[in-house]
Scaffold this motif. Structure first.
Motif, mmCIF file in Angstrom:
data_model
loop_
_atom_site.group_PDB
_atom_site.id
_atom_site.type_symbol
_atom_site.label_atom_id
_atom_site.label_comp_id
_atom_site.label_asym_id
_atom_site.label_seq_id
_atom_site.Cartn_x
_atom_site.Cartn_y
_atom_site.Cartn_z
ATOM 1 N N PHE A 180 0.834 -1.200 0.000
ATOM 2 C CA PHE A 180 0.000 0.000 0.000
ATOM 3 C C PHE A 180 0.872 1.254 0.000
ATOM 4 O O PHE A 180 0.566 2.243 -0.688
ATOM 5 C CB PHE A 180 -0.922 -0.010 1.216
ATOM 6 C CG PHE A 180 -1.850 1.167 1.286
ATOM 7 C CD1 PHE A 180 -2.906 1.300 0.398
ATOM 8 C CD2 PHE A 180 -1.657 2.157 2.244
ATOM 9 C CE1 PHE A 180 -3.761 2.400 0.456
ATOM 10 C CE2 PHE A 180 -2.503 3.254 2.317
ATOM 11 C CZ PHE A 180 -3.555 3.375 1.420
ATOM 12 N N GLY A 181 1.973 1.209 0.746
ATOM 13 C CA GLY A 181 2.897 2.340 0.740
ATOM 14 C C GLY A 181 3.482 2.589 -0.636
ATOM 15 O O GLY A 181 3.630 3.747 -1.065
ATOM 16 N N HIS A 182 3.802 1.520 -1.349
ATOM 17 C CA HIS A 182 4.301 1.666 -2.721
ATOM 18 C C HIS A 182 3.233 2.301 -3.618
ATOM 19 O O HIS A 182 3.549 3.151 -4.463
ATOM 20 C CB HIS A 182 4.710 0.299 -3.277
ATOM 21 C CG HIS A 182 6.082 -0.127 -2.866
ATOM 22 N ND1 HIS A 182 7.137 -0.195 -3.751
ATOM 23 C CD2 HIS A 182 6.585 -0.492 -1.655
ATOM 24 C CE1 HIS A 182 8.227 -0.598 -3.118
ATOM 25 N NE2 HIS A 182 7.909 -0.789 -1.841
ATOM 26 N N LEU A 183 1.985 1.888 -3.432
ATOM 27 C CA LEU A 183 0.898 2.444 -4.238
ATOM 28 C C LEU A 183 0.744 3.945 -3.978
ATOM 29 O O LEU A 183 0.609 4.737 -4.923
ATOM 30 C CB LEU A 183 -0.403 1.718 -3.914
ATOM 31 C CG LEU A 183 -1.673 2.271 -4.575
ATOM 32 C CD1 LEU A 183 -1.562 2.182 -6.099
ATOM 33 C CD2 LEU A 183 -2.897 1.515 -4.085
ATOM 34 N N VAL A 190 6.370 8.500 -7.539
ATOM 35 C CA VAL A 190 7.638 7.940 -7.056
ATOM 36 C C VAL A 190 7.595 6.423 -7.128
ATOM 37 O O VAL A 190 6.674 5.790 -6.590
ATOM 38 C CB VAL A 190 7.922 8.377 -5.610
ATOM 39 C CG1 VAL A 190 9.218 7.748 -5.106
ATOM 40 C CG2 VAL A 190 8.000 9.898 -5.508
ATOM 41 N N LYS A 191 8.582 5.818 -7.772
ATOM 42 C CA LYS A 191 8.738 4.368 -7.817
ATOM 43 C C LYS A 191 9.838 3.983 -6.835
ATOM 44 O O LYS A 191 11.028 4.133 -7.114
ATOM 45 C CB LYS A 191 9.094 3.901 -9.231
ATOM 46 C CG LYS A 191 8.006 4.175 -10.266
ATOM 47 C CD LYS A 191 8.435 3.686 -11.634
ATOM 48 C CE LYS A 191 7.349 3.954 -12.674
ATOM 49 N NZ LYS A 191 7.758 3.479 -14.033
ATOM 50 N N GLN A 206 20.741 10.813 -1.960
ATOM 51 C CA GLN A 206 20.131 11.673 -2.976
ATOM 52 C C GLN A 206 18.735 11.175 -3.334
ATOM 53 O O GLN A 206 17.792 11.965 -3.490
ATOM 54 C CB GLN A 206 21.008 11.699 -4.238
ATOM 55 C CG GLN A 206 20.686 12.835 -5.204
ATOM 56 C CD GLN A 206 21.069 14.193 -4.634
ATOM 57 O OE1 GLN A 206 22.172 14.360 -4.132
ATOM 58 N NE2 GLN A 206 20.153 15.152 -4.699
ATOM 59 N N PHE A 207 18.599 9.872 -3.437
ATOM 60 C CA PHE A 207 17.295 9.281 -3.723
ATOM 61 C C PHE A 207 16.315 9.626 -2.609
ATOM 62 O O PHE A 207 15.158 10.003 -2.875
ATOM 63 C CB PHE A 207 17.436 7.760 -3.866
ATOM 64 C CG PHE A 207 16.177 7.057 -4.297
ATOM 65 C CD1 PHE A 207 15.943 6.772 -5.628
ATOM 66 C CD2 PHE A 207 15.214 6.675 -3.367
ATOM 67 C CE1 PHE A 207 14.776 6.120 -6.036
ATOM 68 C CE2 PHE A 207 14.055 6.034 -3.759
ATOM 69 C CZ PHE A 207 13.838 5.756 -5.096
ATOM 70 N N PHE A 208 16.770 9.505 -1.376
ATOM 71 C CA PHE A 208 15.898 9.810 -0.246
ATOM 72 C C PHE A 208 15.481 11.273 -0.260
ATOM 73 O O PHE A 208 14.281 11.591 -0.110
ATOM 74 C CB PHE A 208 16.602 9.476 1.073
ATOM 75 C CG PHE A 208 15.817 9.894 2.279
ATOM 76 C CD1 PHE A 208 14.780 9.103 2.753
ATOM 77 C CD2 PHE A 208 16.097 11.086 2.932
ATOM 78 C CE1 PHE A 208 14.037 9.496 3.851
ATOM 79 C CE2 PHE A 208 15.364 11.481 4.031
ATOM 80 C CZ PHE A 208 14.330 10.685 4.493
ATOM 81 N N GLU A 209 16.429 12.169 -0.409
ATOM 82 C CA GLU A 209 16.124 13.599 -0.326
ATOM 83 C C GLU A 209 15.277 14.085 -1.494
ATOM 84 O O GLU A 209 14.425 14.972 -1.324
ATOM 85 C CB GLU A 209 17.428 14.393 -0.239
ATOM 86 C CG GLU A 209 18.181 14.147 1.072
ATOM 87 C CD GLU A 209 19.506 14.877 1.133
ATOM 88 O OE1 GLU A 209 19.917 15.455 0.095
ATOM 89 O OE2 GLU A 209 20.145 14.867 2.219
#
Length: 416
Positions: A180-183, A190-191, A206-209
């Motif tokens: 559900f979080g991915h959805l 965001v993938k 960098q991905f996180f920020e």
């Protein structure tokens, strides 16, 4: 071997109800507790979310040690076997976890080789896993566990064991919550699985920020994380939500969750953190991508296989099991985060039994949603004075916990 009802729901599971219910049914708090109980009565954790390497460092396990631990997904109990303990008693109030723990133990004892264990618990889309179960495990399981995994539970008539032909980590309350979080992330463009393309800690940050942190400023996510029921899918009961909320200035715990994900994402190289792989890719890494959980590593296989017969799994509470043990008979106690759910009375009853059964120098380890130890100021002085809090060691190991979802890790040692 303690018997259990493999399909007992929340209404029939008196042990689980006694642990969870603290308020009247018609109250707001009582309704939340009962809703959580209904969700928690199924499979919750296909994988345990406490770092076993931190556990073993904290316990300083030796071959003569006798351990009592909460089971959850069973991964850590198996990891402890790599240190040749004398005995492990596993307790869990959830019969689905009991069945999973017993299945994992049987797999190490009866599957032909390490590769077969990895295929069953470390890989996805292996259609022969249920055949391996029928051939090697089915004849070696107790009747209740056999009944559990053979039960056909859905409209397609599949047996429960067939989930291992696909991906068990996408099932259970936690697996569905992560999905559900991915959805929700996808709805915001965001993938999350694309983090697997990063190649360094710098790229992970960098991905996180750039992609993850901004999600927690979205109105939908802030609204969702202001509601206790939004985190039931993480196995977080109402009492534990309140602990997390105490760390946040507003009603939403979005800032706290963002902080925990920052640690998960940025503090450990991705190839060394299988917890991050489960959170972001919903699978374990391949050999080329990173490491498997401690219990699935090849170097630990023979010790775990050799020692699997030293474990007994009980459908019981921690306090209930300890009450049946003689004094001075347990060296290590692993409470996970269970005390976050407990009343003062329950905590004192638990620690009374821990203190009675603990050997000299015994250790208790546990985690908390907030940073502080949950027993400080709540445990009776008589009991508390018999234990020493290893504060500095606890804090040092907390920084090393790769699962990153807890605020505190705590070690207590029985005073001489």
């Amino acid at each position: 071997m303690t018997e259990f009802a493999p399909d007992a729901g929340f209404r029939k599971n008196r042990k689980l109800k006694d642990a969870l219910l603290q308020h009247k049914a018609l109250s707001k708090a009582g309704f939340s507790e009962r809703l959580f109980g209904l969700l928690f009565s199924g499979l919750v954790y296909p994988q345990i979310w406490e770092d076993p390497d931190v556990d073993m460092a904290a316990m300083e396990l030796c071959p003569q040690h006798r351990i009592v631990t909460i089971g959850s997904g069973g991964c850590n109990m198996l990891a402890y076997l790599s240190k040749d303990p004398a005995r492990i008693d596993v307790v869990d109030l959830n019969p689905h976890h009991v069945a999973l723990n017993r299945l994992k133990l049987a797999a190490f004892r009866h599957l032909p080789a390490h590769a077969d264990v990895v295929r069953m618990f470390g890989m996805e889309e292996v259609e022969t896993n249920s055949l391996s179960y029928d051939t090697f495990l089915l004849p070696n399981l107790d009747e209740a566990t056999r009944c559990y995994w053979n039960t056909r539970t859905n409209m397609f008539g599949r047996r429960r064991i067939e989930v291992f032909n696909r991906n068990i980590y996408k099932t259970g309350l936690l697996g569905r919550f992560i999905g559900f979080g991915h959805l929700i992330a996808r709805l915001h463009g965001v993938k999350l699985q694309e983090i697997a393309e990063t190649r360094s800690l710098r790229e992970q940050r960098q991905f996180f920020e750039d992609r993850i942190a901004p999600l927690f400023d979205k109105p939908l996510i802030r609204w969702m994380t202001s509601r206790k029921s939004s985190l039931f899918g993480l196995g977080i009961p109402p009492q534990q939500f309140d602990e997390l909320a105490s760390l946040s200035a507003g009603k939403s715990i979005a800032p706290v969750l963002c902080q925990r994900l920052e640690k998960l994402t940025c503090h450990f190289p991705l190839r060394e953190n299988y917890f991050a792989w489960q959170a972001y890719t919903r699978r374990y890494p391949t050999v080329d991508e990173g490491i498997l959980p401690t219990y699935l590593k090849s170097e630990n296989y023979h010790a775990i296989r050799r020692n699997a017969g030293r474990v007994e799994v009980h459908h019981a509470s921690f306090t209930e099991l300890l009450a049946q043990k003689p004094a001075n008979s347990v060296d290590r106690f692993v409470l996970l985060d269970a005390q976050d759910w407990m009343t003062d009375k329950q905590i004192n009853e638990l620690w009374a039994e821990i203190t009675r059964t603990a050997t000299q120098g015994a250790r208790v380890i546990f985690r908390t949603a907030a940073e502080k130890s949950v027993i400080e100021g709540r445990l009776s002085e008589t009991i508390h004075n018999q234990w020493t809090y290893l504060r500095e060691r606890s804090q040092a190991l907390n920084t090393q916990d790769r699962s990153a979802i807890y605020g505190g890790f705590h070690i207590y040692e029985k005073a001489a």
